[in-house]
Design a protein around this motif. Structure first.
Motif, PDB file in Angstrom:
ATOM      1  N   HIS A   1       0.843  -1.201   0.000  1.00  0.00           N
ATOM      2  CA  HIS A   1       0.000   0.000   0.000  1.00  0.00           C
ATOM      3  C   HIS A   1       0.881   1.254   0.000  1.00  0.00           C
ATOM      4  N   SER A   2       1.879   1.226  -0.868  1.00  0.00           N
ATOM      5  CA  SER A   2       2.876   2.300  -0.876  1.00  0.00           C
ATOM      6  C   SER A   2       2.557   3.364  -1.919  1.00  0.00           C
ATOM      7  N   LEU A   3       3.316   4.468  -1.847  1.00  0.00           N
ATOM      8  CA  LEU A   3       3.216   5.553  -2.828  1.00  0.00           C
ATOM      9  C   LEU A   3       4.415   5.535  -3.770  1.00  0.00           C
ATOM     10  N   SER A   4       4.982   4.342  -3.985  1.00  0.00           N
ATOM     11  CA  SER A   4       6.183   4.206  -4.817  1.00  0.00           C
ATOM     12  C   SER A   4       5.948   4.664  -6.251  1.00  0.00           C
ATOM     13  N   SER A   5       4.689   4.610  -6.716  1.00  0.00           N
ATOM     14  CA  SER A   5       4.390   5.036  -8.087  1.00  0.00           C
ATOM     15  C   SER A   5       4.696   6.514  -8.310  1.00  0.00           C
ATOM     16  N   LEU A   6       4.795   7.290  -7.224  1.00  0.00           N
ATOM     17  CA  LEU A   6       5.054   8.725  -7.338  1.00  0.00           C
ATOM     18  C   LEU A   6       6.541   9.068  -7.363  1.00  0.00           C
ATOM     19  N   ILE A   7       7.410   8.079  -7.063  1.00  0.00           N
ATOM     20  CA  ILE A   7       8.818   8.422  -6.897  1.00  0.00           C
ATOM     21  C   ILE A   7       9.791   7.382  -7.443  1.00  0.00           C
TER      22      ILE A   7
ATOM     23  N   VAL B   1      -4.528   6.529  -6.471  1.00  0.00           N
ATOM     24  CA  VAL B   1      -3.600   7.503  -7.062  1.00  0.00           C
ATOM     25  C   VAL B   1      -3.371   7.163  -8.537  1.00  0.00           C
ATOM     26  N   TYR B   2      -3.485   8.182  -9.388  1.00  0.00           N
ATOM     27  CA  TYR B   2      -3.300   7.968 -10.831  1.00  0.00           C
ATOM     28  C   TYR B   2      -2.935   9.285 -11.505  1.00  0.00           C
TER      29      TYR B   2
ATOM     30  N   LYS C   1       5.804  19.701   4.920  1.00  0.00           N
ATOM     31  CA  LYS C   1       7.249  19.465   4.954  1.00  0.00           C
ATOM     32  C   LYS C   1       7.611  18.207   5.730  1.00  0.00           C
ATOM     33  N   LEU C   2       6.854  17.919   6.765  1.00  0.00           N
ATOM     34  CA  LEU C   2       7.129  16.714   7.537  1.00  0.00           C
ATOM     35  C   LEU C   2       6.987  15.475   6.654  1.00  0.00           C
ATOM     36  N   GLN C   3       5.886  15.403   5.946  1.00  0.00           N
ATOM     37  CA  GLN C   3       5.617  14.238   5.104  1.00  0.00           C
ATOM     38  C   GLN C   3       6.659  14.098   3.995  1.00  0.00           C
ATOM     39  N   ASN C   4       6.992  15.200   3.362  1.00  0.00           N
ATOM     40  CA  ASN C   4       7.951  15.139   2.256  1.00  0.00           C
ATOM     41  C   ASN C   4       9.356  14.808   2.735  1.00  0.00           C
ATOM     42  N   GLU C   5       9.726  15.313   3.916  1.00  0.00           N
ATOM     43  CA  GLU C   5      11.036  14.987   4.481  1.00  0.00           C
ATOM     44  C   GLU C   5      11.140  13.487   4.744  1.00  0.00           C
ATOM     45  N   ALA C   6      10.126  12.909   5.368  1.00  0.00           N
ATOM     46  CA  ALA C   6      10.128  11.473   5.663  1.00  0.00           C
ATOM     47  C   ALA C   6      10.089  10.649   4.379  1.00  0.00           C
ATOM     48  N   PHE C   7       9.264  11.058   3.433  1.00  0.00           N
ATOM     49  CA  PHE C   7       9.091  10.326   2.174  1.00  0.00           C
ATOM     50  C   PHE C   7      10.390  10.293   1.371  1.00  0.00           C
TER      51      PHE C   7
ATOM     52  N   GLY D   1       4.441   1.849   3.704  1.00  0.00           N
ATOM     53  CA  GLY D   1       2.990   1.989   3.785  1.00  0.00           C
ATOM     54  C   GLY D   1       2.554   3.446   3.829  1.00  0.00           C
ATOM     55  N   SER D   2       1.590   3.811   3.001  1.00  0.00           N
ATOM     56  CA  SER D   2       1.154   5.209   2.916  1.00  0.00           C
ATOM     57  C   SER D   2       0.554   5.712   4.226  1.00  0.00           C
ATOM     58  N   ASP D   3       0.086   4.791   5.075  1.00  0.00           N
ATOM     59  CA  ASP D   3      -0.527   5.178   6.345  1.00  0.00           C
ATOM     60  C   ASP D   3       0.422   5.997   7.219  1.00  0.00           C
ATOM     61  N   HIS D   4       1.710   5.640   7.202  1.00  0.00           N
ATOM     62  CA  HIS D   4       2.685   6.346   8.038  1.00  0.00           C
ATOM     63  C   HIS D   4       2.734   7.835   7.690  1.00  0.00           C
ATOM     64  N   PHE D   5       2.577   8.149   6.412  1.00  0.00           N
ATOM     65  CA  PHE D   5       2.604   9.548   5.973  1.00  0.00           C
ATOM     66  C   PHE D   5       1.245  10.221   6.192  1.00  0.00           C
TER      67      PHE D   5
END
Length: 483
Positions: free
Chosen positions: A109-115, A148-149, A312-318, A345-349
């Motif tokens: 359940h990750s956001l890997s598709s964005l990065i 996400v798409y 900024k918190l989310q982007n720093e961690a991501f 996992g996207s939940d952490h962000f």
């Protein structure tokens, strides 16, 4: 002909325990086993299991006319296998009916598709393998994390073998268009898009038991009247929601299960069918292409990715997490790779979101932390320890370019070794054949040598027998004379 396409999402993350700064370097286990066990066991018995049983009855009572899809993350499946295996048995029964389709998605359940396209593809493959292992299905339609798409993802999704993709029917993307049609991706026309009808989906998910809602109470016949009253030319109504809607978000006492099981009866009265996503993709042609320049999702009013990457918190961690992606892929430590998946996992962000007002209430409802800053601090402490473990195998002092060069060298060497191994195996086979031929020739030669004295002895014996005359036999008369 109008059809309803139901899909139900199931996801549970591996929640992190309270991890202090002083644990970094000393404690490499990050998960709250008690919370993970307690939450999925409670939700499974209140929601997942009774909902799955209801779906089985709906299929049986309609003679197989009711059809739907399930989308279950790899992390949720792992927890179900560990804590509630009886739910896995129910899912297998649903799969065996042939009326339930399992969708593809990212394993964690990750956001890997964005990065990270490479990580994205690897997680989707891992999820497909898990679904095939448990349920004997190879997913045909893709559903990305949180729907996400964007246009950039469409060619990747199609190249992975999927003919359709499920996403949000965001108003700023559709404009005057309706979500009740099949569309094609502007950047990959062969990929069909199924768009969530958010109004009709949210009527069940969020408003069903709200007495202040002007349509309360919602009954199955009223709901089907709404669907039947949509324009006749609109092809399909995509109803996408969490399975937790039934029994958890909308409690059993609200009548949500009775509502669900009554839907097929009133749909049949109005000539409405139920189709799986792959059936919709194969039976309907795209009416138009749809361009999505920036990533969209199901969340919040904006329907963008700001719920996970909006501060900024989310982007720093991501960004910190994915900065070590290449190094993790290089290593062979199974425990490290498992932690890598769980931490994506996207939940952490989502827990780090600082959104306020109505959106903030939704974010706070799912978070185990008191504040977004606490969520950020806890996650970054865990991530710091994780990166220390990665650095022990591949030091961060090595620049990415140098690392990529080393990676290329390693891959080339691996290819060269593979070729050499094949040559060695071929030479070994040839040598074995030569040894066998030599042994055969030697055995034949030894046999011929043994045959020569045997033949000679045989000839000598025949000559000796021929020179000796046999003694005449005495008759009875001669024997009497002798006496």
């Amino acid at each position: 002909m109008k059809a309803i396409c139901f899909y139900f999402q199931i996801h549970q993350p591996f929640r992190l325990k309270r991890y202090r700064f002083f644990d970094i370097g000393n404690d490499h286990y990050y998960y709250d086993d008690f919370a993970n066990d307690d939450i999925i066991t409670r939700i499974a018995h209140r929601s997942y299991i009774p909902a799955a049983e209801a779906l089985l009855r709906m299929i049986e009572n309609t003679g197989g006319k009711f059809r739907c899809a399930l989308s279950i993350t790899g992390t949720a499946l792992e927890q179900c296998e560990q804590y509630v295996p009886e739910f896995i048995d129910l899912l297998k029964k649903l799969a065996d009916t042939g009326n339930v389709e399992f969708l593809a998605e990212t394993y964690a359940h990750s956001l890997s598709s964005l990065i990270d396209p490479e990580e994205f593809a690897a997680q989707v493959r891992a999820h497909d393998e898990k679904i095939n292992e448990l349920f004997g299905q190879k997913p045909k339609v893709f559903r990305n994390t949180e729907l996400v798409y964007c246009d950039e993802m469409a060619p990747m999704i199609y190249d992975m073998g999927y003919k359709g993709c499920i996403t949000e029917g965001a108003k700023h993307i559709l404009g005057w268009k309706s979500p009740n049609y099949v569309y094609s991706a502007a950047s990959c026309p062969k990929l069909k898009l199924l768009l969530k009808n958010d109004k009709l989906s949210d009527d069940i998910t969020f408003r069903f038991s709200n007495p202040e809602w002007d349509a309360y109470p919602l009954t199955a016949d009223k709901y089907m009247d709404w669907i039947a009253s949509t324009p006749a030319e609109e092809q399909v109504i995509n109803l996408f929601m969490n399975l937790e809607t039934f029994g958890e978000m909308q409690p059993r006492e609200s009548g949500i299960f009775q509502f669900l099981e009554a839907l097929p009866r009133f749909a049949a009265e109005r000539g409405i069918d139920f189709w799986t996503p792959s059936e919709v993709v194969s039976k309907f042609k795209a009416v138009d292409s749809l361009s999505v320049l920036h990533p969209i999702s199901w969340a919040d009013e904006a329907r963008d990715t700001s719920a996970w990457l909006g501060n900024k918190l989310q982007n720093e961690a991501f960004n910190k997490l994915y900065s070590v992606a290449e190094r993790v892929r290089l290593c062979s430590d199974r425990r490290l790779k498992q932690d890598w998946q769980y931490l994506q996992g996207s939940d952490h962000f989502f827990y780090m979101s600082t959104k306020h007002m109505n959106d903030g209430a939704v974010h706070a409802m799912f978070s185990p932390y008191e504040t977004p800053f606490q969520a950020f601090t806890n996650y970054m402490n865990v991530l710091a320890d994780f990166i220390v473990r990665v650095e022990e195998q591949y030091p961060l002092s090595i620049e990415n370019e140098e690392l990529n060069s080393l990676l290329t060298t390693i891959r080339n060497q691996a290819t060269e070794i593979e070729v050499l191994n094949k040559e060695v195996a071929s030479m070994r086979n040839n040598l074995e054949h030569l040894n066998e031929e030599h042994a055969t020739r030697q055995a034949v030669a030894e046999g011929k040598q043994a045959e020569k004295p045997a033949k000679k002895a045989c000839k000598t014996a025949k000559k000796t027998a021929a020179t000796k005359k046999p003694a005449a036999k005495k008759t009875t008369a001669s024997k009497t004379k002798d006496k």
